[in-house]
Design a protein around this motif. Structure first.
Motif, PDB file in Angstrom:
ATOM      1  N   HIS A 225       1.251  68.383  41.959  1.00 20.67           N
ATOM      2  CA  HIS A 225       2.260  69.293  41.392  1.00 20.67           C
ATOM      3  C   HIS A 225       2.256  70.313  40.790  1.00 20.67           C
ATOM      4  O   HIS A 225       0.525  70.960  40.056  1.00 20.67           O
ATOM      5  CB  HIS A 225       2.146  68.076  40.605  1.00 20.67           C
ATOM      6  CG  HIS A 225       4.021  67.886  39.823  1.00 20.67           C
ATOM      7  ND1 HIS A 225       4.355  69.082  38.711  1.00 20.67           N
ATOM      8  CD2 HIS A 225       5.327  67.155  40.209  1.00 20.67           C
ATOM      9  CE1 HIS A 225       5.943  68.379  38.479  1.00 20.67           C
ATOM     10  NE2 HIS A 225       6.023  67.356  39.639  1.00 20.67           N
ATOM     11  N   ALA A 226       3.065  71.197  40.334  1.00 21.03           N
ATOM     12  CA  ALA A 226       2.993  72.524  40.103  1.00 21.03           C
ATOM     13  C   ALA A 226       2.481  72.518  38.563  1.00 21.03           C
ATOM     14  O   ALA A 226       2.293  73.543  38.264  1.00 21.03           O
ATOM     15  CB  ALA A 226       4.495  73.224  40.635  1.00 21.03           C
TER      16      ALA A 226
ATOM     17  N   LEU B  35      -1.849  61.680  27.957  1.00 20.58           N
ATOM     18  CA  LEU B  35      -0.915  62.783  27.908  1.00 20.58           C
ATOM     19  C   LEU B  35       0.240  62.231  28.638  1.00 20.58           C
ATOM     20  O   LEU B  35       1.837  62.048  28.014  1.00 20.58           O
ATOM     21  CB  LEU B  35      -1.380  63.635  28.180  1.00 20.58           C
ATOM     22  CG  LEU B  35       0.091  65.094  28.293  1.00 20.58           C
ATOM     23  CD1 LEU B  35       0.263  64.913  26.439  1.00 20.58           C
ATOM     24  CD2 LEU B  35      -0.607  65.828  28.764  1.00 20.58           C
ATOM     25  N   LEU B  36       0.026  61.673  30.058  1.00 21.78           N
ATOM     26  CA  LEU B  36       1.684  61.262  31.034  1.00 21.78           C
ATOM     27  C   LEU B  36       2.108  60.195  29.759  1.00 21.78           C
ATOM     28  O   LEU B  36       3.246  60.121  30.165  1.00 21.78           O
ATOM     29  CB  LEU B  36       1.005  60.696  31.904  1.00 21.78           C
ATOM     30  CG  LEU B  36       0.613  62.713  32.787  1.00 21.78           C
ATOM     31  CD1 LEU B  36      -0.102  61.801  33.933  1.00 21.78           C
ATOM     32  CD2 LEU B  36       2.368  63.079  33.480  1.00 21.78           C
ATOM     33  N   ASN B  37       1.362  58.710  29.266  1.00 25.22           N
ATOM     34  CA  ASN B  37       1.530  57.818  29.160  1.00 25.22           C
ATOM     35  C   ASN B  37       2.625  58.539  27.742  1.00 25.22           C
ATOM     36  O   ASN B  37       3.897  58.000  27.331  1.00 25.22           O
ATOM     37  CB  ASN B  37       0.780  56.819  28.553  1.00 25.22           C
ATOM     38  CG  ASN B  37       0.109  56.190  29.696  1.00 25.22           C
ATOM     39  OD1 ASN B  37       0.958  56.527  30.865  1.00 25.22           O
ATOM     40  ND2 ASN B  37      -0.805  55.567  29.794  1.00 25.22           N
TER      41      ASN B  37
ATOM     42  N   LEU C 151      14.232  69.876  42.377  1.00 23.59           N
ATOM     43  CA  LEU C 151      14.101  70.732  41.948  1.00 23.59           C
ATOM     44  C   LEU C 151      12.816  70.920  41.288  1.00 23.59           C
ATOM     45  O   LEU C 151      12.153  71.966  40.896  1.00 23.59           O
ATOM     46  CB  LEU C 151      14.920  72.036  42.047  1.00 23.59           C
ATOM     47  CG  LEU C 151      14.803  72.379  43.995  1.00 23.59           C
ATOM     48  CD1 LEU C 151      16.084  73.476  43.256  1.00 23.59           C
ATOM     49  CD2 LEU C 151      14.027  72.575  44.599  1.00 23.59           C
ATOM     50  N   ASP C 152      13.448  69.881  39.740  1.00 22.32           N
ATOM     51  CA  ASP C 152      12.119  70.041  38.622  1.00 22.32           C
ATOM     52  C   ASP C 152      10.987  70.639  38.854  1.00 22.32           C
ATOM     53  O   ASP C 152      10.019  69.157  40.001  1.00 22.32           O
ATOM     54  CB  ASP C 152      12.471  68.711  38.095  1.00 22.32           C
ATOM     55  CG  ASP C 152      11.974  68.933  36.689  1.00 22.32           C
ATOM     56  OD1 ASP C 152      11.418  69.589  36.460  1.00 22.32           O
ATOM     57  OD2 ASP C 152      12.857  67.840  35.804  1.00 22.32           O
ATOM     58  N   THR C 153      10.125  70.781  38.487  1.00 21.40           N
ATOM     59  CA  THR C 153       8.321  71.107  38.264  1.00 21.40           C
ATOM     60  C   THR C 153       7.650  70.449  37.334  1.00 21.40           C
ATOM     61  O   THR C 153       6.993  71.459  36.784  1.00 21.40           O
ATOM     62  CB  THR C 153       8.333  72.620  39.262  1.00 21.40           C
ATOM     63  OG1 THR C 153       9.156  72.799  38.204  1.00 21.40           O
ATOM     64  CG2 THR C 153       8.387  72.167  40.666  1.00 21.40           C
ATOM     65  N   SER C 154       8.707  70.286  35.737  1.00 19.80           N
ATOM     66  CA  SER C 154       8.174  70.041  34.935  1.00 19.80           C
ATOM     67  C   SER C 154       7.135  68.977  34.216  1.00 19.80           C
ATOM     68  O   SER C 154       7.106  68.666  35.136  1.00 19.80           O
ATOM     69  CB  SER C 154       9.358  69.859  33.400  1.00 19.80           C
ATOM     70  OG  SER C 154      10.126  68.628  34.249  1.00 19.80           O
ATOM     71  N   ASP C 155       6.633  69.301  33.381  1.00 22.49           N
ATOM     72  CA  ASP C 155       5.907  68.154  32.510  1.00 22.49           C
ATOM     73  C   ASP C 155       6.739  66.668  32.931  1.00 22.49           C
ATOM     74  O   ASP C 155       5.717  65.849  33.410  1.00 22.49           O
ATOM     75  CB  ASP C 155       4.820  68.410  31.565  1.00 22.49           C
ATOM     76  CG  ASP C 155       4.274  69.897  31.237  1.00 22.49           C
ATOM     77  OD1 ASP C 155       3.785  70.038  32.905  1.00 22.49           O
ATOM     78  OD2 ASP C 155       3.502  69.668  30.859  1.00 22.49           O
ATOM     79  N   GLN C 156       7.703  67.044  32.492  1.00 23.81           N
ATOM     80  CA  GLN C 156       7.757  65.477  32.276  1.00 23.81           C
ATOM     81  C   GLN C 156       8.339  65.158  33.491  1.00 23.81           C
ATOM     82  O   GLN C 156       8.548  63.618  33.456  1.00 23.81           O
ATOM     83  CB  GLN C 156       9.722  65.976  31.798  1.00 23.81           C
ATOM     84  CG  GLN C 156       9.522  65.717  30.041  1.00 23.81           C
ATOM     85  CD  GLN C 156       8.982  67.566  29.578  1.00 23.81           C
ATOM     86  OE1 GLN C 156       8.990  68.257  30.676  1.00 23.81           O
ATOM     87  NE2 GLN C 156       8.816  67.629  28.805  1.00 23.81           N
ATOM     88  N   GLN C 157       9.147  65.745  35.004  1.00 21.70           N
ATOM     89  CA  GLN C 157       8.943  65.036  36.027  1.00 21.70           C
ATOM     90  C   GLN C 157       7.982  64.865  36.495  1.00 21.70           C
ATOM     91  O   GLN C 157       8.078  64.104  37.247  1.00 21.70           O
ATOM     92  CB  GLN C 157       9.942  66.549  36.824  1.00 21.70           C
ATOM     93  CG  GLN C 157      10.117  66.044  38.393  1.00 21.70           C
ATOM     94  CD  GLN C 157       9.478  65.709  39.503  1.00 21.70           C
ATOM     95  OE1 GLN C 157       8.673  66.163  39.740  1.00 21.70           O
ATOM     96  NE2 GLN C 157       9.669  64.437  40.421  1.00 21.70           N
ATOM     97  N   LEU C 158       6.987  65.473  36.584  1.00 23.10           N
ATOM     98  CA  LEU C 158       5.044  64.540  36.853  1.00 23.10           C
ATOM     99  C   LEU C 158       5.054  63.462  35.941  1.00 23.10           C
ATOM    100  O   LEU C 158       4.771  62.418  36.930  1.00 23.10           O
ATOM    101  CB  LEU C 158       4.561  65.328  36.784  1.00 23.10           C
ATOM    102  CG  LEU C 158       2.915  65.703  36.950  1.00 23.10           C
ATOM    103  CD1 LEU C 158       2.969  65.087  38.339  1.00 23.10           C
ATOM    104  CD2 LEU C 158       2.110  66.731  36.513  1.00 23.10           C
ATOM    105  N   ALA C 159       5.795  63.219  34.823  1.00 26.62           N
ATOM    106  CA  ALA C 159       4.961  61.720  34.337  1.00 26.62           C
ATOM    107  C   ALA C 159       6.570  60.347  34.485  1.00 26.62           C
ATOM    108  O   ALA C 159       5.766  60.040  35.085  1.00 26.62           O
ATOM    109  CB  ALA C 159       5.524  61.737  32.790  1.00 26.62           C
TER     110      ALA C 159
END
Length: 576
Positions: free
Chosen positions: A363-364, A383-385, A434-442
């Motif tokens: 992931h970006a 952190l993701l949790n 197109l979202d590449t944020s930490d939140q999108q990865l979560a």
């Protein structure tokens, strides 16, 4: 009286060794099954597309390092270690008549003599083998997987003829480890039955033999090996693939050889038990870990209502039954391959922990997230949790699972092992932006966890539709330590999930094999009951909204594969 940290010749300590995909681990347990100390040592791996290889020499050195370090950490003296048991991935080892490595690599590198379990070089060979009408295939879900040994053996014969002619012994990795430790090349019923199409029920008459023994290998289907083009392995009473087999925990040879004892820092002669595949050792280390209040009177049947999830790089799903159950797409039934006298049903997902790593690392925002986790001194998963909890609060959702309403994952990035048994199945992510944020990865991480859990639900439902009565799950392995991973599984499958008291269940299972070899216990089942213990129980949500939501997502999950089949057909016709 000696304190627990002081060496005491009267103290009995059982040593278990587990060789996984990336490391060798050693754990020491007392007579109550409590972990005294453990250590690990990395092992080298070579990956090139579908080809994944290791070195048995490197693996043994890592085992020696891990054992010595574990003894040092736990302050356990060599004289206190009363036994040793091995568990390992179902990787394939090739050695010559001097027990030296024989290359299984296109590179010709003699160090690379192990085809790792996850290697998929033999997909074509597996497909050809599956055209056979042999009865042996009935006992592995109707088809061999490219992760099993016959396709890999056929690949070597067809592609590395010089190596093929040099090999004196082909061994599953856990059998090779016990052979390296004892000089006894007796094979385990676990490895041969689960990965080599050996028919273990040929030994039913020996199950009540109180003097556990190695038995002449009468369960090989010679016609099967001839039909698939590997008839030369039948020669010499199956000398290259196993002339004798034994129940897990059977004492091998004269115990630990002086050479191996010196290398491991242990005493020669201590009993070494016949080995298990790592996932099956996890099963032995956890399946009796039920709370005392849940111990049922009909003990022989109660164990049949449980399924063990061994959650690591991949996940294995294991359940046992008193009678043999033939289930399409599910490996087995394997007689006495894990618990003597019981038929083992084995499902699996080829990539679970490996898939979560893949999703995160590609992931970006992966590097940014890893730096954030490091600065907080927590893991990326923790952190993701935490991010998911924050997003849930911000969106005013009543449960975390609802965050993935528009995001769906089919986790078949390394094919589907069970229950579809389609190695050509591909992974699907539906709902990307197109979202590449930490939140999108979560959110993507959560959707992947859910996809894995829907896969397990599919396996459980499929097994129950074919005769099992699974109503309780027991989980072990690295992923079982992740609270969101376990809670999502409980909510999606609708079963309570029991976590064992000891988190190192595979190491405990390996240690139990050695404990049985000492004859301290009359049977493997008796040792399991003595050394297994329950920990936390995770219950599914009682909110009907949660069930309704996951039922809807599960329907979409099943549809993703059906759509893939349709797409595959359309493209095949276009290219015809």
């Amino acid at each position: 009286m000696a304190s627990p940290t002081e060496p005491s010749a009267s103290r009995s300590v059982f040593l278990g060794v587990d060789v996984g995909t990336g490391s060798a681990r050693a754990g020491l347990f007392d007579e109550e099954g409590k972990l005294l100390g453990s250590s690990s040592s990395p092992i080298q791996i070579w990956k090139d597309g579908a080809f994944v290889e290791q070195s048995s020499t490197d693996i043994w050195l890592a085992v020696c390092v891990a054992v010595k370090a574990a003894c040092s950490k736990a302050k356990v003296a060599a004289a206190e270690v009363k036994s040793l048991g091995f568990a390992a991935t179902c990787s394939l080892v090739a050695v010559d008549s001097d027990s030296s490595p024989v290359s299984v690599s296109r590179s010709g590198d003699s160090r690379r003599n192990v085809i790792v379990w996850m290697d998929h070089r033999a997909v074509d060979q597996a497909e050809r083998i599956n055209t056979s009408k042999s009865p042996a295939l009935e006992y592995c879900g109707g088809a061999v997987s490219p992760e099993m040994q016959p396709p890999k053996l056929l690949w070597v014969k067809e592609n590395l003829q010089e190596s093929w002619s040099m090999v004196f012994r082909w061994m599953d990795l856990s059998d090779w480890l016990s052979y390296r430790a004892t000089g006894d090349d007796t094979r385990s019923l676990c490895t041969t039955v689960c990965k080599w199409t050996y028919l273990g029920h040929a030994h039913m008459q020996y199950v009540n033999d109180t003097d556990s023994r190695d038995m002449e290998a009468c369960g090989w289907d010679d016609e099967f090996w001839e039909e698939i083009g590997l008839g030369d392995l039948v020669e010499g009473h199956h000398a290259k693939i196993g002339r004798s087999v034994a129940f897990p925990g059977h004492p091998l040879g004269s115990g630990l050889t002086p050479t191996a004892a010196k290398e491991l820092g242990l005493l020669p002669g201590i009993p070494v038990g016949t080995s298990l595949i790592d996932a099956h050792a996890g099963g032995v280390g956890v399946i009796e870990s039920v709370p005392p209040s849940e111990t049922e009177e009909n003990d022989k049947e109660a164990i049949c209502n449980r399924m063990v999830l061994v959650c690591g790089t991949s996940t294995c799903h294991m359940a046992v039954s008193r009678s043999k159950l033939f289930i399409p797409g599910i490996w087995g039934p394997f007689w006495s391959a894990m618990v003597p006298e019981y038929w083992l049903t084995e499902g699996g997902q080829s990539a679970t922990g490996a898939l979560l790593d893949h999703i995160i690392e590609n992931h970006a925002s992966s590097i940014h997230l890893a730096n954030r986790a490091a600065s907080q001194k927590i893991s990326v998963f923790e952190l993701l949790n935490k991010l998911l909890e924050t997003i849930m609060t911000e969106q005013n959702q009543s449960f975390i699972g609802a965050l993935t309403e528009y995001l769906h994952v089919l986790p078949d990035f390394h094919g589907n092992r069970s229950p579809i048994a389609d190695p050509k199945s591909k992974g699907v992510i539906y709902g990307l932006t197109l979202d590449t944020s930490d939140q999108q990865l979560a959110l993507l991480y959560l959707a992947t966890v859910q996809g894995i859990a829907y896969g397990t639900r599919h396996i459980v439902e499929h097994c129950n539709a074919h005769g099992h009565k699974i109503n309780t799950l027991l989980a072990c392995g690295g992923l079982s330590k992740n609270p969101i991973y376990i809670q999502e599984h409980a909510d999606i499958i609708g079963c309570p999930i029991i976590l064992p008291r000891e988190s190192e269940s595979v190491l405990l299972g390996a240690a139990i094999l050695g404990a049985v070899a000492t004859k301290k216990y009359n049977s493997l089942r008796e040792a399991m009951k003595a050394l297994n213990a329950a920990g936390q129980v995770i219950h599914p949500s009682n909110d009907p909204k949660v069930k309704k939501y996951h039922d809807a997502k599960y329907k979409i999950f099943r549809g993703l594969y059906e759509q893939q089949l349709s797409n595959r057909s359309v493209m095949a016709q276009a290219l015809a």
